[in-house]
Design a protein around this motif. Structure first.
Motif, PDB file in Angstrom:
ATOM      1  N   ASN A  11       0.824  -1.207   0.000  1.00  0.00           N
ATOM      2  CA  ASN A  11       0.000   0.000   0.000  1.00  0.00           C
ATOM      3  C   ASN A  11       0.860   1.260   0.000  1.00  0.00           C
ATOM      4  O   ASN A  11       0.595   2.216  -0.754  1.00  0.00           O
ATOM      5  CB  ASN A  11      -0.929  -0.022   1.217  1.00  0.00           C
ATOM      6  CG  ASN A  11      -1.989   1.053   1.169  1.00  0.00           C
ATOM      7  OD1 ASN A  11      -2.652   1.242   0.162  1.00  0.00           O
ATOM      8  ND2 ASN A  11      -2.154   1.767   2.276  1.00  0.00           N
ATOM      9  N   GLU A  12       1.909   1.274   0.809  1.00  0.00           N
ATOM     10  CA  GLU A  12       2.793   2.437   0.874  1.00  0.00           C
ATOM     11  C   GLU A  12       3.585   2.609  -0.424  1.00  0.00           C
ATOM     12  O   GLU A  12       3.797   3.740  -0.901  1.00  0.00           O
ATOM     13  CB  GLU A  12       3.754   2.315   2.058  1.00  0.00           C
ATOM     14  CG  GLU A  12       3.090   2.398   3.424  1.00  0.00           C
ATOM     15  CD  GLU A  12       2.328   3.697   3.631  1.00  0.00           C
ATOM     16  OE1 GLU A  12       2.830   4.761   3.208  1.00  0.00           O
ATOM     17  OE2 GLU A  12       1.215   3.645   4.195  1.00  0.00           O
ATOM     18  N   LYS A  60       1.226   4.083  -3.053  1.00  0.00           N
ATOM     19  CA  LYS A  60       0.958   5.510  -2.796  1.00  0.00           C
ATOM     20  C   LYS A  60       2.170   6.360  -3.162  1.00  0.00           C
ATOM     21  O   LYS A  60       2.024   7.432  -3.759  1.00  0.00           O
ATOM     22  CB  LYS A  60       0.566   5.709  -1.325  1.00  0.00           C
ATOM     23  CG  LYS A  60      -0.811   5.170  -0.991  1.00  0.00           C
ATOM     24  CD  LYS A  60      -1.317   5.628   0.361  1.00  0.00           C
ATOM     25  CE  LYS A  60      -0.516   5.075   1.500  1.00  0.00           C
ATOM     26  NZ  LYS A  60      -1.105   5.423   2.828  1.00  0.00           N
ATOM     27  N   LYS A 110      -3.712   6.072  -6.214  1.00  0.00           N
ATOM     28  CA  LYS A 110      -4.712   6.155  -5.152  1.00  0.00           C
ATOM     29  C   LYS A 110      -5.105   4.715  -4.788  1.00  0.00           C
ATOM     30  O   LYS A 110      -5.394   3.906  -5.671  1.00  0.00           O
ATOM     31  CB  LYS A 110      -5.943   6.943  -5.599  1.00  0.00           C
ATOM     32  CG  LYS A 110      -6.961   7.179  -4.480  1.00  0.00           C
ATOM     33  CD  LYS A 110      -8.215   7.884  -4.976  1.00  0.00           C
ATOM     34  CE  LYS A 110      -7.944   9.350  -5.268  1.00  0.00           C
ATOM     35  NZ  LYS A 110      -9.228  10.075  -5.553  1.00  0.00           N
ATOM     36  N   THR A 111      -5.118   4.407  -3.483  1.00  0.00           N
ATOM     37  CA  THR A 111      -5.260   3.007  -3.080  1.00  0.00           C
ATOM     38  C   THR A 111      -6.375   2.782  -2.063  1.00  0.00           C
ATOM     39  O   THR A 111      -6.850   3.701  -1.400  1.00  0.00           O
ATOM     40  CB  THR A 111      -3.955   2.490  -2.450  1.00  0.00           C
ATOM     41  OG1 THR A 111      -3.746   3.164  -1.196  1.00  0.00           O
ATOM     42  CG2 THR A 111      -2.766   2.712  -3.365  1.00  0.00           C
ATOM     43  N   GLY A 141      -6.454   6.993   1.531  1.00  0.00           N
ATOM     44  CA  GLY A 141      -5.731   7.669   2.601  1.00  0.00           C
ATOM     45  C   GLY A 141      -6.454   7.751   3.929  1.00  0.00           C
ATOM     46  O   GLY A 141      -5.855   8.103   4.952  1.00  0.00           O
TER      47      GLY A 141
END
Length: 426
Positions: free
Chosen positions: A62-63, A66, A71-72, A84
């Protein structure tokens, strides 16, 4: 509903029951997909399975995404994040219901995310809970003893995990080449495999691993690049988690520097080797972790032994109404690798506390660790005792419940937080 299910299972042959259950689940899955407008069709998905490290690996991915400008959305056992916005979860089960899965994708679609990262347990795969989800890339972190109360054998457990590599149109499968089940997953995968491990034949070769009490570093050699992995998370197993995530980033064509930045940006994962804040008078560390398998306990303790200035003390127990075969193995793992053991309750569910503790204690005895073990059934008293006993430079590891905010004791949910109890006595 449960009594009805039991009556059906008694009255109908086992094979027929499984067919009925599968048909029922697929019907429900189709209903919930339609109910939310087939939301997963609009999103690219990365799914992570394995016995240990699923939540942390998902968080690393995920990091990285990003940092790469995407956009996750992410759903793991301790945390859900959409565009976020983070939402802590209190459940012990991930993807428990098909409605939950489709609701998550519906929220992600409305937030217009590019990628969703999904922690995917074996139960969810075996019970078609993510049916209708097309997976771009899949990860299998490892496979060790767990959930045999449900799967019965390791072969059945592995087969359930391998469904992620076969039934969801995955293009890539990132696999741990150092895991003993690596060849099994490689051979069953319909996706193109990408291996990560210490072996030089790995597509991503891990080397120069260095552990400290402030984090870990390693180099990850790829075909055309070498990544410098730096993470705030402790332990060699978290280097593996980071390396699997870096493998995904590489396959997606994310710039190596952004992959490195994404990994280093992850400060912690709720309830996963999480440091409990202490005052300056307490010159020792306290960590909360969700470790519930013999392998995860062993890896956690070995990692801490390498970096702790003093002794390593563990507070742990086993869960009731779950895989009983792993209980003595958990006791043996703690007995072989901890300096001091505080054996206590985890969650009892419908079982008697002492029976669970006795089963774990058999492993402690087999490891020759009786003299360094205190049996304290009351979990709060055990935590209080370990904090009383800890000396300067020691490391205290409290395992089993991690991020959870309740415990099932005798069939009743009671409020609980290992973190808050530890802070109370610190």
């Amino acid at each position: 509903m449960q009594p009805i299910k039991k009556l059906i299972r008694k009255a109908v042959p086992t094979k027929a029951v499984r067919l009925l259950e599968k048909s029922y689940r697929q019907s429900r899955g189709l209903f919930w997909q339609a109910r939310f407008g087939f939301p997963a069709r609009k999103i690219k998905v990365i799914a992570v399975t394995g016995t240990n490290g699923k939540s942390t690996t998902s968080a690393y991915i995920n990091e990285i995404l990003k940092t790469g400008g995407y956009k996750t959305a992410m759903m793991t056992t301790p945390m859900m994040e959409i565009a976020g916005q983070k939402y802590p979860r209190t459940t012990t089960r991930t993807l428990e219901k098909q409605s939950e899965v489709q609701s998550f994708f519906d929220k992600a679609k409305k937030a217009d995310v590019d990628w969703a990262v999904l922690e995917t347990p074996s139960h969810a795969l075996d019970q078609d809970r993510i049916m209708g989800v097309k997976v771009e890339a899949a990860i299998v972190t490892n496979l060790t003893t767990e959930h045999l109360d449900y799967h019965k054998t390791m072969e059945n457990y592995a087969r359930a995990k391998s469904l992620l590599l076969r039934n969801y149109q995955a293009k890539w499968a990132v696999l741990n080449s150092d895991d003993e089940w690596y060849e099994y997953f490689r051979d069953r995968s319909l996706a193109k495999t990408f291996s990560v491990g210490k072996s030089k034949i790995s597509d991503a070769h891990l080397k120069s691993i260095k552990l400290s009490e402030d984090g870990s570093t390693a180099k990850l050699a790829l075909k055309n690049a070498e990544l410098n992995l730096r993470t705030h998370l402790l332990g060699e197993f978290n280097i593996y988690n980071a390396a699997h995530a870096a493998g995904i980033g590489t396959l997606l064509g994310i710039d190596p520097k952004k992959i490195e930045k994404g990994i280093s940006s992850l400060q912690s994962v709720l309830g996963r080797f999480e440091l409990v804040e202490t005052n300056k008078k307490r010159n020792f560390k306290v960590l909360i972790d969700y470790a519930v398998t013999p392998d995860s306990i062993e890896n956690a303790l070995k990692s801490l032994k390498k970096v702790s200035k003093g002794k390593v003390r563990i507070v742990f127990g086993a869960t009731g109404d779950r895989d009983k075969s792993k209980r003595p193995l958990m006791g043996s793992s703690a007995g072989k690798n901890a300096d001091y053991i505080y054996l206590t309750d985890d969650e009892t569910y419908s079982e008697h506390s002492q029976e669970i503790i006795n089963a774990v204690y058999e492993g402690v005895k087999k490891a020759g660790a009786v003299k360094k073990t205190k049996v304290i059934p009351d979990r709060e008293e055990a935590i209080k005792q370990v904090i009383t006993d800890a000396k300067a430079g020691d490391t205290v590891l409290i395992t089993g419940l991690g991020h959870e905010t309740t415990r099932n004791m005798g069939g009743k949910l009671v409020p609980w937080s290992d973190r808050e109890i530890a802070q109370k006595y610190l």
